[in-house]
Enzyme design. Structure first.
Site, PDB file in Angstrom:
ATOM      1  CE  LYS A  21      -4.484   6.278   3.119  1.00  0.00           C
ATOM      2  NZ  LYS A  21      -6.040   6.301   3.097  1.00  0.00           N
ATOM      3  CG  HIS A  76      -2.057   1.048   1.164  1.00  0.00           C
ATOM      4  ND1 HIS A  76      -2.315   1.851   2.103  1.00  0.00           N
ATOM      5  CD2 HIS A  76      -3.053   1.017   0.315  1.00  0.00           C
ATOM      6  CE1 HIS A  76      -3.364   2.339   1.735  1.00  0.00           C
ATOM      7  NE2 HIS A  76      -3.831   1.973   0.747  1.00  0.00           N
ATOM      8  CG  ASP A  96      19.154  12.184  -8.866  1.00  0.00           C
ATOM      9  OD1 ASP A  96      18.995  11.184  -9.593  1.00  0.00           O
ATOM     10  OD2 ASP A  96      19.161  13.422  -9.339  1.00  0.00           O
ATOM     11  CG  ASP A 110      -0.411  16.407  23.435  1.00  0.00           C
ATOM     12  OD1 ASP A 110      -1.512  16.670  23.086  1.00  0.00           O
ATOM     13  OD2 ASP A 110       0.064  15.525  24.101  1.00  0.00           O
ATOM     14  CG  HIS A 150      -7.280   8.604  -0.018  1.00  0.00           C
ATOM     15  ND1 HIS A 150      -6.093   8.406  -0.161  1.00  0.00           N
ATOM     16  CD2 HIS A 150      -8.069   7.157   0.194  1.00  0.00           C
ATOM     17  CE1 HIS A 150      -5.877   6.959  -0.373  1.00  0.00           C
ATOM     18  NE2 HIS A 150      -6.973   6.404  -0.088  1.00  0.00           N
ATOM     19  CE  LYS A 161      -1.273   4.775  -1.327  1.00  0.00           C
ATOM     20  NZ  LYS A 161      -1.882   4.282  -0.385  1.00  0.00           N
TER      21      LYS A 161
END
Length: 468
Positions: free
Chosen positions: A387, A209, A216, A392, A385, A211
């Protein structure tokens, strides 16, 4: 004569699975549930166990120790993130379980939504001199893919090595025609756990999952955004897709690259020595962060442990942006305990998800949240979408991992935990702005009076939560 033989064979297979459960099972309640399924649902119970029930932490799909040494933390004598002792314990937990230490010499840019993110990605790729590594759960044909193809053709002609890794299920719609074009221009490609009949039952439930883009070994990108045109134009059902991504420059990029080359080897069988890439340290800023990889082959439930620790360490506030919050017992109790202890706990998610069954399951936990005093915000301006977890003004988390069993137990994920007060405050401000556009749920008594048919559907979906 055939039927008794088949019955005997089925009983033998079932007993073998029972022995496996008793030897390798982790949670007694989960073990008991699988035992009941195997013996009360003929054939289907066995198939479901093969698909979803096996303990990958005991019987690993891949043995990384034989191929790569653990990623060792970079030595940073002056690395002293300005966080409390409770939060500092989290950095030690991450280092102990993943061998990914804190890196301090990083520049970090927060990228929101597709247009800004892809403009930054394209600009960085255009400047590549040596290599471009890309890894995506979803890589789809379309405008974005075509633009990447054009850039790749120019970069390969300039002797830049390009490797593209995509997930076999998430990118199932990626056309053979596009893949052939990549091959023709000299782009190396690999498919993670391809959709093959021989490995279907063993690998269907374990997806990559992540990405990641590394250029370089100097510039890295990671977060929630896939290569899909819905980030530019949205879709008819959910509208515009909103997401959060990070651009990283500095020491932490080396960790992203090592993660990529490990996954590349697992998918392609081709070993790329991570030590061949020079670490590009910069000193313009000193943003402290940790890259946290997790997957079903880890010795520990890394992502669950880190999320759990952050929730328990929260003193003032805990803000979560995530479309797929289907908490297990430990995460649910941690969230409720934090709220009941006086921590300002808020959850921001979309009014609906892209999968109806998942949407019902997500909502099945609303009543528990509200009873504990957790505020729920339902974002209506498209599909959220991201996450993200904020705690704090000390920790900001951005990446690929949802708060569900799939991300915490089954998928290969990558999350970035940033220890930077300025970034936390900026992201907190963005959080409040999104909440202002959302419908707030904070009345427990009102919510529990919802129609009984909704309760019934959500209760049924909740039973399937370990599989979602």
């Amino acid at each position: 004569m055939l039927i008794p033989i088949l019955i005997a064979l089925y009983i033998l297979i079932a007993l073998t699975m029972v022995v496996s459960l008793l030897l390798n099972g982790v949670r007694p309640s989960k073990t008991l549930a699988w035992l009941l399924a195997i013996f009360t649902i003929p054939v289907a119970g066995v198939l479901l166990y093969i698909l979803f029930g096996r303990n990958r932490r005991r019987s690993k799909m891949f043995s990384l120790k034989n191929q790569f040494a653990p990623i060792q933390p970079l030595e940073n004598a002056n690395c002293n993130p300005q966080i409390s002792d409770d939060k500092l314990k989290i950095t030690h937990l991450i280092n102990k379980t993943t061998h990914c230490g804190i890196t301090c010499h990083n520049d970090l840019e927060l990228l929101k939504d597709g247009k800004i993110t892809f403009e930054s990605i394209f600009e960085a790729i255009e400047g590549a001199k040596e290599h471009i590594h890309l890894q995506y759960y979803i890589f789809e044909d379309g405008e974005l893919a075509d633009r990447l193809l054009d850039i790749f053709e120019r970069k390969v002609a300039s002797n830049v090595t390009i490797r593209l890794l995509y997930d076999g299920i998430g990118s199932y719609s990626l056309s053979k025609k596009y893949l052939k074009k990549l091959k023709d221009i000299g782009v190396e490609t690999a498919q993670f756990l391809p959709f093959k009949f021989g490995r279907f039952l063993a690998s269907l439930n374990y997806r990559n999952h992540r990405k990641i883009i590394v250029i370089d070994n100097k510039i890295g990108f990671t977060g929630g955004i896939n290569i899909s045109d819905k980030y530019l134009r949205g879709d008819q059902t959910l509208g515009k897709w909103h997401d959060t991504h990070l651009k990283i420059e500095g020491e932490a990029v080396d960790f992203l690259n090592r993660l990529f080359v490990t996954d590349w080897f697992l998918a392609s069988g081709k070993k790329v020595e991570a030590s061949n890439f020079k670490t590009q340290a910069i000193h313009r800023h000193k943003t402290s962060l940790q890259i946290v990889p997790s997957g079903p082959d880890d010795d520990f439930d890394v992502m669950e442990q880190v999320y759990f620790s952050i929730i328990n360490s929260s003193q003032k506030y805990l803000y979560i942006v995530n479309p797929y919050i289907i908490p297990n017992h430990a995460i649910l109790q941690a969230l409720m305990t934090a709220a009941l202890s006086g921590v300002d706990v808020r959850i921001l998610m979309s009014t609906t998800t892209d999968i109806k069954l998942v949407d019902w399951c997500v909502r099945a936990y609303f009543e528990s949240y509200l009873k504990a005093g957790i505020k729920i915000y339902l974002y209506a301006d498209g599909f959220l979408h991201s996450k993200v977890m904020l705690c704090d003004d000390e920790i900001a988390s951005v990446g690929t991992a949802n708060l569900d069993n799939r991300s915490l137990q089954q998928n290969y994920e990558a999350q970035v935990f940033v220890y930077d007060r300025d970034l936390c405050k900026r992201m907190k401000s963005d959080f409040f702005k999104d909440c202002e556009k959302s419908l707030i749920l904070n009345d427990y008594n009102q919510y529990k009076e919802r129609p009984w048919i909704q309760k019934l559907i959500q209760g049924f979906a909740k039973l399937l939560s370990p599989l979602l």
